[in-house]
Design a protein around this motif. Structure first.
Motif, PDB file in Angstrom:
ATOM      1  N   VAL A 122       1.037  -1.211  -0.267  1.00 54.71           N
ATOM      2  CA  VAL A 122      -0.050  -0.044  -0.121  1.00 54.71           C
ATOM      3  C   VAL A 122       1.026   1.379   0.117  1.00 54.71           C
ATOM      4  N   GLN A 123       0.559   2.235  -0.761  1.00 53.41           N
ATOM      5  CA  GLN A 123       1.167   3.384  -0.679  1.00 53.41           C
ATOM      6  C   GLN A 123       0.151   4.653  -0.692  1.00 53.41           C
ATOM      7  N   VAL A 124       0.031   5.538   0.199  1.00 52.56           N
ATOM      8  CA  VAL A 124      -0.584   6.589   0.317  1.00 52.56           C
ATOM      9  C   VAL A 124      -0.298   8.066  -0.160  1.00 52.56           C
ATOM     10  N   PHE A 125      -1.039   8.792  -0.926  1.00 57.45           N
ATOM     11  CA  PHE A 125      -0.893  10.029  -1.341  1.00 57.45           C
ATOM     12  C   PHE A 125      -1.633  10.896  -0.495  1.00 57.45           C
ATOM     13  N   ASP A 126      -0.992  11.815   0.283  1.00 56.86           N
ATOM     14  CA  ASP A 126      -1.782  12.867   0.873  1.00 56.86           C
ATOM     15  C   ASP A 126      -1.413  14.033   0.146  1.00 56.86           C
ATOM     16  N   ILE A 127      -2.595  14.682  -0.390  1.00 46.84           N
ATOM     17  CA  ILE A 127      -2.300  15.803  -1.378  1.00 46.84           C
ATOM     18  C   ILE A 127      -2.755  16.973  -0.573  1.00 46.84           C
ATOM     19  N   GLY A 128      -1.786  17.903  -0.470  1.00 47.02           N
ATOM     20  CA  GLY A 128      -2.338  19.285   0.251  1.00 47.02           C
ATOM     21  C   GLY A 128      -1.896  18.920   1.841  1.00 47.02           C
ATOM     22  N   THR A 129      -0.759  18.511   2.078  1.00 50.28           N
ATOM     23  CA  THR A 129      -0.635  17.973   3.501  1.00 50.28           C
ATOM     24  C   THR A 129      -0.548  18.804   4.639  1.00 50.28           C
ATOM     25  N   GLY A 130      -0.217  20.401   4.360  1.00 54.99           N
ATOM     26  CA  GLY A 130      -0.329  21.168   5.567  1.00 54.99           C
ATOM     27  C   GLY A 130       0.732  20.745   6.407  1.00 54.99           C
ATOM     28  N   SER A 131       0.211  20.694   7.589  1.00 63.37           N
ATOM     29  CA  SER A 131       1.087  20.230   8.924  1.00 63.37           C
ATOM     30  C   SER A 131       1.686  18.880   8.829  1.00 63.37           C
ATOM     31  N   GLY A 132       1.043  18.035   7.865  1.00 60.40           N
ATOM     32  CA  GLY A 132       1.468  16.712   7.630  1.00 60.40           C
ATOM     33  C   GLY A 132       0.710  15.675   8.601  1.00 60.40           C
ATOM     34  N   CYS A 133      -0.520  16.188   9.397  1.00 65.47           N
ATOM     35  CA  CYS A 133      -1.226  15.593  10.166  1.00 65.47           C
ATOM     36  C   CYS A 133      -1.912  14.230   9.658  1.00 65.47           C
ATOM     37  N   ILE A 134      -2.332  14.231   8.466  1.00 64.06           N
ATOM     38  CA  ILE A 134      -2.967  13.040   7.889  1.00 64.06           C
ATOM     39  C   ILE A 134      -1.954  12.162   7.626  1.00 64.06           C
ATOM     40  N   SER A 135      -0.764  12.407   7.043  1.00 67.31           N
ATOM     41  CA  SER A 135       0.028  11.419   6.493  1.00 67.31           C
ATOM     42  C   SER A 135       0.878  10.880   7.314  1.00 67.31           C
ATOM     43  N   TYR A 185       3.429  15.045  -8.668  1.00 66.76           N
ATOM     44  CA  TYR A 185       4.560  14.132  -8.267  1.00 66.76           C
ATOM     45  C   TYR A 185       4.119  12.761  -8.520  1.00 66.76           C
ATOM     46  N   MET A 186       4.975  11.921  -9.449  1.00 60.84           N
ATOM     47  CA  MET A 186       4.888  10.453  -9.524  1.00 60.84           C
ATOM     48  C   MET A 186       6.180   9.729  -9.063  1.00 60.84           C
ATOM     49  N   PRO A 187       5.957   8.918  -7.995  1.00 58.89           N
ATOM     50  CA  PRO A 187       7.254   8.120  -7.456  1.00 58.89           C
ATOM     51  C   PRO A 187       7.420   6.879  -8.470  1.00 58.89           C
ATOM     52  N   PRO A 188       8.756   6.472  -8.390  1.00 60.40           N
ATOM     53  CA  PRO A 188       8.965   5.040  -9.161  1.00 60.40           C
ATOM     54  C   PRO A 188       7.836   3.944  -8.606  1.00 60.40           C
ATOM     55  N   LYS A 189       7.265   3.277  -9.531  1.00 58.98           N
ATOM     56  CA  LYS A 189       6.381   2.057  -9.097  1.00 58.98           C
ATOM     57  C   LYS A 189       7.072   1.192  -8.199  1.00 58.98           C
ATOM     58  N   ILE A 190       6.300   0.684  -7.198  1.00 58.68           N
ATOM     59  CA  ILE A 190       6.693   0.002  -6.304  1.00 58.68           C
ATOM     60  C   ILE A 190       6.389  -1.486  -6.543  1.00 58.68           C
ATOM     61  N   SER A 191       5.213  -1.778  -7.132  1.00 57.68           N
ATOM     62  CA  SER A 191       4.751  -2.972  -7.772  1.00 57.68           C
ATOM     63  C   SER A 191       3.595  -2.900  -8.634  1.00 57.68           C
ATOM     64  N   LYS A 192       3.280  -3.855  -9.312  1.00 64.00           N
ATOM     65  CA  LYS A 192       2.099  -3.885 -10.269  1.00 64.00           C
ATOM     66  C   LYS A 192       1.007  -3.968  -9.417  1.00 64.00           C
ATOM     67  N   ASN A 193       1.066  -4.727  -8.379  1.00 61.90           N
ATOM     68  CA  ASN A 193       0.012  -4.907  -7.468  1.00 61.90           C
ATOM     69  C   ASN A 193      -0.215  -3.962  -6.341  1.00 61.90           C
ATOM     70  N   VAL A 194       0.328  -2.887  -6.732  1.00 62.74           N
ATOM     71  CA  VAL A 194       0.247  -1.780  -5.586  1.00 62.74           C
ATOM     72  C   VAL A 194      -1.241  -1.441  -5.405  1.00 62.74           C
ATOM     73  N   VAL A 195      -1.624  -1.211  -4.001  1.00 63.00           N
ATOM     74  CA  VAL A 195      -3.003  -0.577  -3.815  1.00 63.00           C
ATOM     75  C   VAL A 195      -2.732   0.893  -3.347  1.00 63.00           C
ATOM     76  N   ASN A 196      -3.282   1.630  -3.829  1.00 61.47           N
ATOM     77  CA  ASN A 196      -3.112   3.178  -3.734  1.00 61.47           C
ATOM     78  C   ASN A 196      -4.275   3.863  -2.919  1.00 61.47           C
ATOM     79  N   ILE A 197      -4.041   4.579  -1.850  1.00 62.46           N
ATOM     80  CA  ILE A 197      -4.925   5.455  -1.229  1.00 62.46           C
ATOM     81  C   ILE A 197      -4.668   7.018  -1.381  1.00 62.46           C
ATOM     82  N   ILE A 198      -5.456   7.371  -1.958  1.00 64.69           N
ATOM     83  CA  ILE A 198      -5.594   9.006  -2.188  1.00 64.69           C
ATOM     84  C   ILE A 198      -6.408   9.808  -1.368  1.00 64.69           C
ATOM     85  N   VAL A 199      -5.584  10.670  -0.460  1.00 69.59           N
ATOM     86  CA  VAL A 199      -6.317  11.345   0.503  1.00 69.59           C
ATOM     87  C   VAL A 199      -6.051  12.883   0.493  1.00 69.59           C
ATOM     88  N   SER A 200      -7.122  13.583   0.549  1.00 65.55           N
ATOM     89  CA  SER A 200      -7.203  14.998   0.284  1.00 65.55           C
ATOM     90  C   SER A 200      -8.097  15.899   0.977  1.00 65.55           C
TER      91      SER A 200
END
Length: 301
Positions: A122-135, A185-200
């Motif tokens: 699992v990888q998480v993208f926290d878009i507009g992180t601000g203080s970083g509290c979600i991440s 921003y797009m990081p290198p792929k970590i796996s073709k089976n990756v599960v992405n969680i986008i939170v904003s």
């Protein structure tokens, strides 16, 4: 020397017109005094009841903080910290003050993903992180998340998030990117089976709704974290959705905090873009404040 009780009376008289709700005023008083004296609420109550003395240096510090509050400055900025999910976070005027509604959004994610399948990192993208509290909260509560990418357009917000990550001893990736100007921003792929969680929790208050906000929000909190143009209030959701469709592969879970006045527009938009299992949720005040959806991205992207 002055007494605790005298400061309490001065505090009440100075701020009662700004904060007519007694409970809110009491909360602010205890946030300030427990911070200054580095103690708990019970200790302050005991000192109040005994009418203990305060030395001149500390009393002067309290009065200076009180005048900041009188100018409508939020208590969180006055003391430089706030709590999110029971954890302390550094904040200043460069970041939006974390709210209970956002805690509910994070709780929803944690409930949905109680058991991570290690066959699908699992990888998480926290878009507009601000203080970083979600991440930081997600990584702290779920250390098995492989990567957490915290993204913000303001380099000073990134610095605050970095301090908070260090404070909580968590490793997250922090990126300064303006998604409206330069795409995501797009990081290198970590796996073709990756599960992405986008939170904003993006800016979503229309400029015409500015008059509905408390003056201390408008005067002190960063406007770029709050407002969107009336003619395009979904601008951030559009950018994020476009990026998901263009760049991600595999299953994508999306969690957005939203404007309760236009929640139907957001649902309709997500449907037209191919998002499935869309669910809207009320916050503790009864407003439609968050939405969850799933997108099955093209594995050949």
């Amino acid at each position: 020397m002055e007494s605790f009780y005298k400061f309490y009376r001065v505090f009440q008289n100075t701020l009662k017109d700004l904060y007519p709700e007694y409970k809110e005023l009491e909360t602010i008083f205890f946030l300030l005094t427990t911070h200054i004296f580095q103690c708990d609420k019970t200790t302050i109550l005991l000192r109040l009841s005994r009418k203990e003395k305060i030395n001149f240096f500390t009393y002067d510090k309290l009065i200076k903080k009180l005048w900041e509050l009188k100018k409508n400055r939020p208590i969180q900025y006055v003391i430089g910290e706030t709590y999110f999910f029971g954890m302390k976070f550094t904040v200043n005027e460069k970041v939006f003050i974390p709210r209970p509604e956002t805690e509910e959004l994070v709780y929803w994610i944690l409930q949905d993903h109680k058991d991570f399948n290690h066959d699908h990192p699992v990888q998480v993208f926290d878009i507009g992180t601000g203080s970083g509290c979600i991440s930081i909260t997600l990584k702290k509560k779920k250390p098995e998340i492989v990567h957490v990418h915290a993204i913000d357009s303001d380099p000073e917000a990134i610095n605050i998030a970095r301090k908070n990550a260090k404070l909580h001893h968590v490793k997250i990736s922090l990126k300064n990117v303006d998604i409206l100007k330069y795409g995501m921003y797009m990081p290198p792929k970590i796996s073709k089976n990756v599960v992405n969680i986008i939170v904003s929790n993006p800016p979503y208050v229309r400029l015409s709704e500015k008059k509905l906000l408390h003056p201390n929000i408008v005067q002190y909190e960063p406007s770029q974290a709050l407002f969107v143009p009336d003619e395009d209030p979904l601008i951030f959701y559009k950018k994020i959705s476009f990026w998901i469709k263009k760049r991600l592969t595999g299953i994508v879970y999306v969690y957005f905090e939203i404007n309760q006045f236009i929640y139907l527009d957001i649902i309709d938009f997500l449907k037209t873009k191919g998002f499935l299992n869309i669910e809207i949720k009320r916050d503790f005040q009864g407003f439609f404040r968050m939405v969850r959806a799933v997108y099955y991205a093209n594995q050949n992207n």
